[in-house]
Design a protein around this motif. Structure first.
Motif, PDB file in Angstrom:
ATOM      1  N   GLU A 155       0.839  -1.315   0.049  1.00  0.00           N
ATOM      2  CA  GLU A 155       0.007   0.020   0.001  1.00  0.00           C
ATOM      3  C   GLU A 155       0.800   1.353  -0.102  1.00  0.00           C
ATOM      4  O   GLU A 155       0.764   2.122  -0.675  1.00  0.00           O
ATOM      5  N   ASN A 156       2.168   1.193   0.563  1.00  0.00           N
ATOM      6  CA  ASN A 156       2.888   2.321   0.766  1.00  0.00           C
ATOM      7  C   ASN A 156       3.582   2.588  -0.394  1.00  0.00           C
ATOM      8  O   ASN A 156       3.751   3.445  -1.094  1.00  0.00           O
ATOM      9  N   ALA A 157       3.763   1.404  -1.068  1.00  0.00           N
ATOM     10  CA  ALA A 157       4.574   1.451  -2.291  1.00  0.00           C
ATOM     11  C   ALA A 157       3.905   2.093  -3.296  1.00  0.00           C
ATOM     12  O   ALA A 157       4.243   3.055  -4.230  1.00  0.00           O
ATOM     13  N   GLN A 158       2.515   1.747  -3.457  1.00  0.00           N
ATOM     14  CA  GLN A 158       1.693   2.410  -4.466  1.00  0.00           C
ATOM     15  C   GLN A 158       1.603   3.804  -4.313  1.00  0.00           C
ATOM     16  O   GLN A 158       1.535   4.708  -5.021  1.00  0.00           O
ATOM     17  N   LYS A 159       1.338   4.266  -2.999  1.00  0.00           N
ATOM     18  CA  LYS A 159       1.349   5.669  -2.678  1.00  0.00           C
ATOM     19  C   LYS A 159       2.516   6.288  -2.899  1.00  0.00           C
ATOM     20  O   LYS A 159       2.484   7.461  -3.414  1.00  0.00           O
ATOM     21  N   ILE A 160       3.684   5.877  -2.790  1.00  0.00           N
ATOM     22  CA  ILE A 160       4.870   6.478  -2.762  1.00  0.00           C
ATOM     23  C   ILE A 160       5.349   6.679  -4.255  1.00  0.00           C
ATOM     24  O   ILE A 160       5.562   7.598  -4.940  1.00  0.00           O
ATOM     25  N   ASN A 161       4.986   5.476  -5.111  1.00  0.00           N
ATOM     26  CA  ASN A 161       5.048   5.757  -6.542  1.00  0.00           C
ATOM     27  C   ASN A 161       4.127   6.602  -6.947  1.00  0.00           C
ATOM     28  O   ASN A 161       4.602   7.404  -8.231  1.00  0.00           O
ATOM     29  N   ALA A 162       3.068   6.687  -6.520  1.00  0.00           N
ATOM     30  CA  ALA A 162       2.063   7.847  -7.174  1.00  0.00           C
ATOM     31  C   ALA A 162       2.659   9.347  -7.057  1.00  0.00           C
ATOM     32  O   ALA A 162       2.553   9.991  -7.850  1.00  0.00           O
ATOM     33  N   MET A 163       3.295   9.237  -5.865  1.00  0.00           N
ATOM     34  CA  MET A 163       3.796  10.728  -5.253  1.00  0.00           C
ATOM     35  C   MET A 163       4.930  10.724  -6.149  1.00  0.00           C
ATOM     36  O   MET A 163       5.230  12.035  -6.968  1.00  0.00           O
ATOM     37  N   LEU A 164       5.948   9.820  -6.401  1.00  0.00           N
ATOM     38  CA  LEU A 164       7.142  10.056  -7.183  1.00  0.00           C
ATOM     39  C   LEU A 164       6.843  10.430  -8.433  1.00  0.00           C
ATOM     40  O   LEU A 164       7.549  11.259  -9.447  1.00  0.00           O
ATOM     41  N   ALA A 165       5.784   9.754  -8.967  1.00  0.00           N
ATOM     42  CA  ALA A 165       5.638   9.941 -10.567  1.00  0.00           C
ATOM     43  C   ALA A 165       4.785  11.124 -10.683  1.00  0.00           C
ATOM     44  O   ALA A 165       5.300  12.129 -11.629  1.00  0.00           O
ATOM     45  N   ALA A 166       4.333  11.764  -9.514  1.00  0.00           N
ATOM     46  CA  ALA A 166       3.713  13.458  -9.596  1.00  0.00           C
ATOM     47  C   ALA A 166       5.060  14.283  -9.834  1.00  0.00           C
ATOM     48  O   ALA A 166       4.760  15.456 -10.101  1.00  0.00           O
ATOM     49  N   ILE A 167       5.962  14.019  -8.887  1.00  0.00           N
ATOM     50  CA  ILE A 167       7.274  15.039  -8.760  1.00  0.00           C
ATOM     51  C   ILE A 167       7.995  14.435  -9.865  1.00  0.00           C
ATOM     52  O   ILE A 167       8.499  15.712 -10.479  1.00  0.00           O
ATOM     53  N   ASN A 168       8.341  13.627 -10.104  1.00  0.00           N
ATOM     54  CA  ASN A 168       9.447  13.292 -11.204  1.00  0.00           C
ATOM     55  C   ASN A 168       9.105  12.149 -11.911  1.00  0.00           C
ATOM     56  O   ASN A 168       9.470  11.036 -11.275  1.00  0.00           O
ATOM     57  N   PRO A 169       8.479  11.801 -12.791  1.00  0.00           N
ATOM     58  CA  PRO A 169       8.215  10.586 -13.340  1.00  0.00           C
ATOM     59  C   PRO A 169       9.219   9.615 -13.771  1.00  0.00           C
ATOM     60  O   PRO A 169       9.172   8.268 -13.736  1.00  0.00           O
ATOM     61  N   GLU A 170      10.391  10.350 -13.785  1.00  0.00           N
ATOM     62  CA  GLU A 170      11.579   9.181 -14.025  1.00  0.00           C
ATOM     63  C   GLU A 170      12.101   8.705 -12.784  1.00  0.00           C
ATOM     64  O   GLU A 170      13.002   7.661 -12.788  1.00  0.00           O
ATOM     65  N   ALA A 171      11.521   9.143 -11.657  1.00  0.00           N
ATOM     66  CA  ALA A 171      12.361   8.659 -10.420  1.00  0.00           C
ATOM     67  C   ALA A 171      11.514   7.486  -9.914  1.00  0.00           C
ATOM     68  O   ALA A 171      11.704   7.004  -8.967  1.00  0.00           O
TER      69      ALA A 171
END
Lengths: 342, 107
Positions: A155-171
């Protein structure tokens, strides 16, 4: 420490990550528009907010600081603690955006890491909710030869990836979600490909077998799962922390924790126990060295496990024998605590 | 560490632990490997071929599944593939694991 009401029990899955995500969301907006200097003004507001309106976090901070500082914490200690937490989350935004130029990283023990990577086989990097783990992922991004995959709750992984994608899709990170039948098989395959597999080993997803340790002079428990995984996969384990030292400075430490490469099956339990004890000693050491970097804002030093009937024992019809002193015990967490302002 | 905490329990419903008459010799062989490598408290013939190995059924966690994977791949001489959907199916029950071994074994 006194016993706590049920709502303050050790929780893992949602607590600090939830507040993490809220803070990250707010600060991403501010920081990317106004810059790090202005963003840091907001950190003071956030630290003040926690100090005033998050009694559970305040209590956890006070209890922890009493152990780490060896004296009762004053209001400015609590403030410093919350500010440090907010600062590391704030800096994640810049790290995710590859603004490594903004920071001064002081690296200790990089040779330890490099020397254990020479055979091209992966290893485990065990961190804790101590300092910034984003920094290690940044190291992975700065050094293309170091590939890092993080093991975390799905669940955290999904949230974090959503956030990372919002900040920097390459990250978007290489993340291995826990809680699947083949989670560990995936870990094994990443290691075979030479990945560094990172895991925060100080919290349990609620049903792990626990091992009693002493940290900062008080009894607590650590989950055995991460160590069992490393032992089974016969890999080296390196402890890692990136401590926030104020301003733009981080002190990164790598310490050798264990090497299960040649551990015989019969020796596994013993080496596992030794490595858990060593991990606890490293947490103890770095908590004393940089006390405001401890980001477990819940009652980590619970005096006794809630229930001695752990996940694998609940199905037995026979009563579970009480564990002898200095043996593992299992814990089932049902209650959660929250530090999310609501 | 006491051994007891590392021992997965049998399913809480005793009925699921009863061996159906259909358990094959090969399934029993694989069940025995599982019981031995994880030090389970159940006997090999108590693992129902169609009951889930992971979670609610036999009560194994993903680290247990990994241990089983390592042991069977060594014993029968094959490599597990990276396909996640396949692995979920392979380790879903004793029956599916045995079927996979029979198809892939090199020794």
């Amino acid at each position: 420490m006194t016993s706590r009401p049920a709502t303050n029990l050790r929780s893992w899955a949602d607590t600090p990550e939830r507040s993490n995500m809220l803070m990250l969301r707010i600060m991403t907006w501010i920081s990317l528009r106004l810059g790090r200097r202005t963003g840091r003004v907001v950190l003071h507001l956030i630290a003040s907010y926690f100090l005033l309106f998050a009694p559970a976090s305040r209590r956890a901070s006070r209890d922890y600081l009493l152990l780490a500082l060896g004296r009762p914490a004053k209001a400015n200690d609590l403030y410093h603690h919350f500010f440090t937490f907010a600062a590391t989350i704030h800096d994640r935004i810049y790290l995710i955006n590859r603004r490594f130029d903004l920071f001064d990283f002081e690296v200790h023990g990089e040779q330890t890491l490099r020397s254990m990577l020479v055979d091209g086989k992966g290893l485990f990097l065990m961190g804790a909710h101590l300092g910034s783990f984003e920094v290690i992922r940044s190291i992975g991004r700065q050094n293309p030869d170091l590939r890092v995959a993080m093991v975390m709750h799905q669940e955290n992984a999904q949230k974090i990836n959503a956030m990372l994608a919002a900040i920097n899709p390459e990250a978007v990170q290489n993340i291995i979600g826990l809680g699947h039948i083949d989670s560990m098989i995936e870990v094994s395959q990443r290691l075979d490909e030479g990945y560094i597999v990172g895991i925060l080993a100080d919290r349990t997803p609620g049903h792990d077998t626990l091992y009693p340790v002493r940290i900062l002079g008080a009894d607590t428990y650590l989950p055995t799962g991460p160590f069992r995984m490393a032992a089974l996969l016969r890999r080296p384990v390196i402890f890692m922390t990136a401590l926030y030292m104020g301003h733009n400075r981080y002190a990164i430490h790598f310490d050798k924790l264990a090497d299960f490469s040649n551990t015989a099956r019969g020796q596994r339990e013993l080496v596992m126990q030794e490595s858990i004890v060593k991990y606890a000693a490293l947490l103890d050491h770095y908590c004393r060295a940089a006390p405001y970097n401890w980001f477990n804002f819940f009652d980590f030093w619970q005096t006794t496990p809630v229930a001695m009937s752990g996940k694998k024992l609940t199905a037995h019809s026979d009563p579970v024998p009480a564990p002898a002193p200095n043996t593992t015990s299992t814990i089932t967490t049902t209650a959660t605590t929250t530090i999310t302002p609501s | 560490m006491t051994q007891i905490n590392l021992i997965p329990a049998i399913a809480s419903n005793p009925a699921t632990a009863v061996t159906p008459a259909t358990a094959t010799a090969m399934q029993l062989e694989v069940a025995l490997l599982i019981v031995e490598c994880l030090n389970l408290e159940v006997t090999a013939d108590q693992i129902a071929p169609d009951a889930p190995l992971y979670g609610e059924g036999l009560g194994l966690d993903s680290i247990d599944i990994l241990e089983v994977a390592l042991v069977v791949s060594k014993r029968y001489g094959f490599q597990l593939k990276t396909d996640s959907a396949d692995n979920k199916h392979i380790f879903s029950s004793l029956q599916s694991l045995t079927d996979f071994i029979v198809a892939q074994r090199t020794r």
